[in-house]
Design a protein around this motif. Structure first.
Motif, PDB file in Angstrom:
ATOM      1  N   ALA A 160      68.380  56.922  13.590  1.00  0.00           N
ATOM      2  CA  ALA A 160      68.462  57.741  12.969  1.00  0.00           C
ATOM      3  C   ALA A 160      68.132  58.672  13.245  1.00  0.00           C
ATOM      4  O   ALA A 160      67.241  58.298  14.475  1.00  0.00           O
ATOM      5  CB  ALA A 160      67.633  58.136  11.535  1.00  0.00           C
ATOM      6  N   GLU A 161      69.058  59.759  12.919  1.00  0.00           N
ATOM      7  CA  GLU A 161      68.701  60.836  14.071  1.00  0.00           C
ATOM      8  C   GLU A 161      69.365  60.632  15.480  1.00  0.00           C
ATOM      9  O   GLU A 161      69.146  61.800  16.465  1.00  0.00           O
ATOM     10  CB  GLU A 161      67.252  61.888  14.197  1.00  0.00           C
ATOM     11  N   ARG A 162      69.955  59.870  15.580  1.00  0.00           N
ATOM     12  CA  ARG A 162      70.984  59.508  16.580  1.00  0.00           C
ATOM     13  C   ARG A 162      72.150  59.459  16.661  1.00  0.00           C
ATOM     14  O   ARG A 162      73.891  59.616  17.909  1.00  0.00           O
ATOM     15  CB  ARG A 162      69.616  58.153  18.072  1.00  0.00           C
ATOM     16  N   THR A 163      72.777  59.284  15.693  1.00  0.00           N
ATOM     17  CA  THR A 163      73.990  59.256  15.904  1.00  0.00           C
ATOM     18  C   THR A 163      74.465  60.203  14.056  1.00  0.00           C
ATOM     19  O   THR A 163      74.321  60.552  13.997  1.00  0.00           O
ATOM     20  CB  THR A 163      74.553  57.780  15.503  1.00  0.00           C
ATOM     21  N   GLN A 164      76.080  60.338  14.667  1.00  0.00           N
ATOM     22  CA  GLN A 164      77.157  61.176  14.150  1.00  0.00           C
ATOM     23  C   GLN A 164      76.535  60.121  12.390  1.00  0.00           C
ATOM     24  O   GLN A 164      76.971  59.051  12.310  1.00  0.00           O
ATOM     25  CB  GLN A 164      78.135  61.592  14.172  1.00  0.00           C
ATOM     26  N   PHE A 165      76.920  60.873  11.288  1.00  0.00           N
ATOM     27  CA  PHE A 165      77.133  60.183  10.235  1.00  0.00           C
ATOM     28  C   PHE A 165      78.609  58.897   9.960  1.00  0.00           C
ATOM     29  O   PHE A 165      78.671  58.296   9.222  1.00  0.00           O
ATOM     30  CB  PHE A 165      77.159  61.115   8.819  1.00  0.00           C
ATOM     31  N   VAL A 166      79.360  59.900  10.606  1.00  0.00           N
ATOM     32  CA  VAL A 166      81.236  59.138  10.170  1.00  0.00           C
ATOM     33  C   VAL A 166      80.631  57.848  11.347  1.00  0.00           C
ATOM     34  O   VAL A 166      81.140  56.317  10.800  1.00  0.00           O
ATOM     35  CB  VAL A 166      81.553  59.907  11.083  1.00  0.00           C
ATOM     36  N   ALA A 167      80.368  57.699  12.442  1.00  0.00           N
ATOM     37  CA  ALA A 167      79.601  56.757  13.296  1.00  0.00           C
ATOM     38  C   ALA A 167      78.940  55.664  13.117  1.00  0.00           C
ATOM     39  O   ALA A 167      79.155  54.714  13.247  1.00  0.00           O
ATOM     40  CB  ALA A 167      78.735  57.175  14.438  1.00  0.00           C
ATOM     41  N   TYR A 168      77.573  56.347  12.217  1.00  0.00           N
ATOM     42  CA  TYR A 168      77.078  54.637  11.478  1.00  0.00           C
ATOM     43  C   TYR A 168      77.847  54.817  10.490  1.00  0.00           C
ATOM     44  O   TYR A 168      77.363  53.137  10.413  1.00  0.00           O
ATOM     45  CB  TYR A 168      75.836  55.793  10.716  1.00  0.00           C
ATOM     46  N   LEU A 169      78.657  55.400   9.892  1.00  0.00           N
ATOM     47  CA  LEU A 169      79.314  54.200   8.774  1.00  0.00           C
ATOM     48  C   LEU A 169      80.034  53.556   9.117  1.00  0.00           C
ATOM     49  O   LEU A 169      80.235  51.839   8.106  1.00  0.00           O
ATOM     50  CB  LEU A 169      80.072  55.577   7.751  1.00  0.00           C
ATOM     51  N   ILE A 170      80.619  53.680  10.322  1.00  0.00           N
ATOM     52  CA  ILE A 170      81.696  52.794  10.980  1.00  0.00           C
ATOM     53  C   ILE A 170      81.182  51.748  11.231  1.00  0.00           C
ATOM     54  O   ILE A 170      81.363  51.058  11.005  1.00  0.00           O
ATOM     55  CB  ILE A 170      83.040  53.850  12.226  1.00  0.00           C
ATOM     56  N   TYR A 171      80.250  51.528  12.153  1.00  0.00           N
ATOM     57  CA  TYR A 171      78.715  50.621  12.051  1.00  0.00           C
ATOM     58  C   TYR A 171      78.335  49.670  10.852  1.00  0.00           C
ATOM     59  O   TYR A 171      78.580  48.751  11.542  1.00  0.00           O
ATOM     60  CB  TYR A 171      77.443  51.512  12.897  1.00  0.00           C
ATOM     61  N   SER A 172      78.295  50.616   9.894  1.00  0.00           N
ATOM     62  CA  SER A 172      77.786  49.729   8.938  1.00  0.00           C
ATOM     63  C   SER A 172      78.942  48.763   8.216  1.00  0.00           C
ATOM     64  O   SER A 172      78.061  47.737   7.821  1.00  0.00           O
ATOM     65  CB  SER A 172      77.081  50.536   7.821  1.00  0.00           C
ATOM     66  N   SER A 173      80.053  49.626   8.017  1.00  0.00           N
ATOM     67  CA  SER A 173      81.292  48.643   7.777  1.00  0.00           C
ATOM     68  C   SER A 173      81.670  47.627   9.012  1.00  0.00           C
ATOM     69  O   SER A 173      81.621  46.502   8.308  1.00  0.00           O
ATOM     70  CB  SER A 173      82.382  49.607   7.817  1.00  0.00           C
ATOM     71  N   PHE A 174      80.689  47.980  10.459  1.00  0.00           N
ATOM     72  CA  PHE A 174      81.530  46.771  11.332  1.00  0.00           C
ATOM     73  C   PHE A 174      80.512  45.644  10.761  1.00  0.00           C
ATOM     74  O   PHE A 174      81.368  44.141  11.220  1.00  0.00           O
ATOM     75  CB  PHE A 174      82.124  46.983  12.220  1.00  0.00           C
ATOM     76  N   LEU A 175      79.649  46.042  10.924  1.00  0.00           N
ATOM     77  CA  LEU A 175      78.466  45.208  10.463  1.00  0.00           C
ATOM     78  C   LEU A 175      77.796  44.354   9.286  1.00  0.00           C
ATOM     79  O   LEU A 175      78.725  42.950   9.008  1.00  0.00           O
ATOM     80  CB  LEU A 175      76.690  45.753  10.460  1.00  0.00           C
ATOM     81  N   THR A 176      78.598  44.791   7.788  1.00  0.00           N
ATOM     82  CA  THR A 176      78.715  44.079   6.659  1.00  0.00           C
ATOM     83  C   THR A 176      79.878  43.377   6.748  1.00  0.00           C
ATOM     84  O   THR A 176      80.182  42.305   6.066  1.00  0.00           O
ATOM     85  CB  THR A 176      78.768  45.005   5.517  1.00  0.00           C
ATOM     86  N   GLY A 177      81.064  44.044   7.288  1.00  0.00           N
ATOM     87  CA  GLY A 177      82.862  43.097   7.259  1.00  0.00           C
ATOM     88  C   GLY A 177      82.535  42.607   8.959  1.00  0.00           C
ATOM     89  O   GLY A 177      83.666  41.246   8.246  1.00  0.00           O
TER      90      GLY A 177
END
Length: 178
Positions: free
Chosen positions: A153-170
């Motif tokens: 939190a507060e260390r990444t941009q919003f879009v970068a986190y969504l890409i990370y989250s998609s990668f982790l769950t996918g």
């Protein structure tokens, strides 16, 4: 176990004697036994599905806990951003798990490392598939992504986190759960 739950009139005839109605009585008894067996099977399925759905809802409720934890670990001005991140984490993670994750985790037949069938639940809807199981696994996949959201939190941009989250769950979580 299914073979132990079968009944045939020929099996019961020796126990009922040689009366004229023995065959009809044996068929009646077997018919009632089959009806009770089907009823218990349907009840077992309903109880199992209810348990899985309740468990999935509890795991999904963990997302609220992760959101509160994240909100407590950021500055007040970023609280709304963290809440939106957690909501979209569930949405993006759900889409990623639907398209790729479930196939990687449970797409049988597979090699020993990763599944390779059912991308986007291609062969579904199916009456033989338990959708509560998919919901349960999806809840765990997004929980795995939600656990790490507070640390970045507060260390990444919003879009970068969504890409990370998609990668982790996918990809990451499904390979581990395979």
């Amino acid at each position: 176990m299914a073979s132990a739950m079968t009944c045939s009139a020929a099996d019961l005839l020796p126990h009922l004697g040689n009366s004229a109605n023995a065959t009809a009585a044996a068929e009646f008894i077997c018919g009632r036994f089959t009806a009770v067996s089907e009823y218990l099977s349907n009840t077992t399925y309903a109880v199992d599905s209810t348990y899985l759905l309740f468990s999935a809802y509890l795991v999904f409720a963990m997302q609220l806990g992760f959101a509160m934890l994240c909100a407590g670990s950021v500055r007040a001005k970023n609280t709304m951003n963290i809440m939106l991140t957690n909501v979209l984490d569930a949405a993006a993670g759900g889409l990623s798990y639907y398209l790729f994750g479930f196939a990687f985790a449970f797409g049988a037949p597979s090699n020993g490392f990763i599944g390779k069938h059912f991308f986007g639940l291609k062969e579904f809807p199916s009456q033989s598939f338990d959708y509560s199981y998919f919901l349960y696994q999806w809840a765990f996949a997004i929980a795995a992504a939600g656990i790490t959201s507070g640390s970045i939190a507060e260390r990444t941009q919003f879009v970068a986190y969504l890409i990370y989250s998609s990668f982790l769950t996918g990809l990451v979580y499904p390979i581990v759960s395979h």
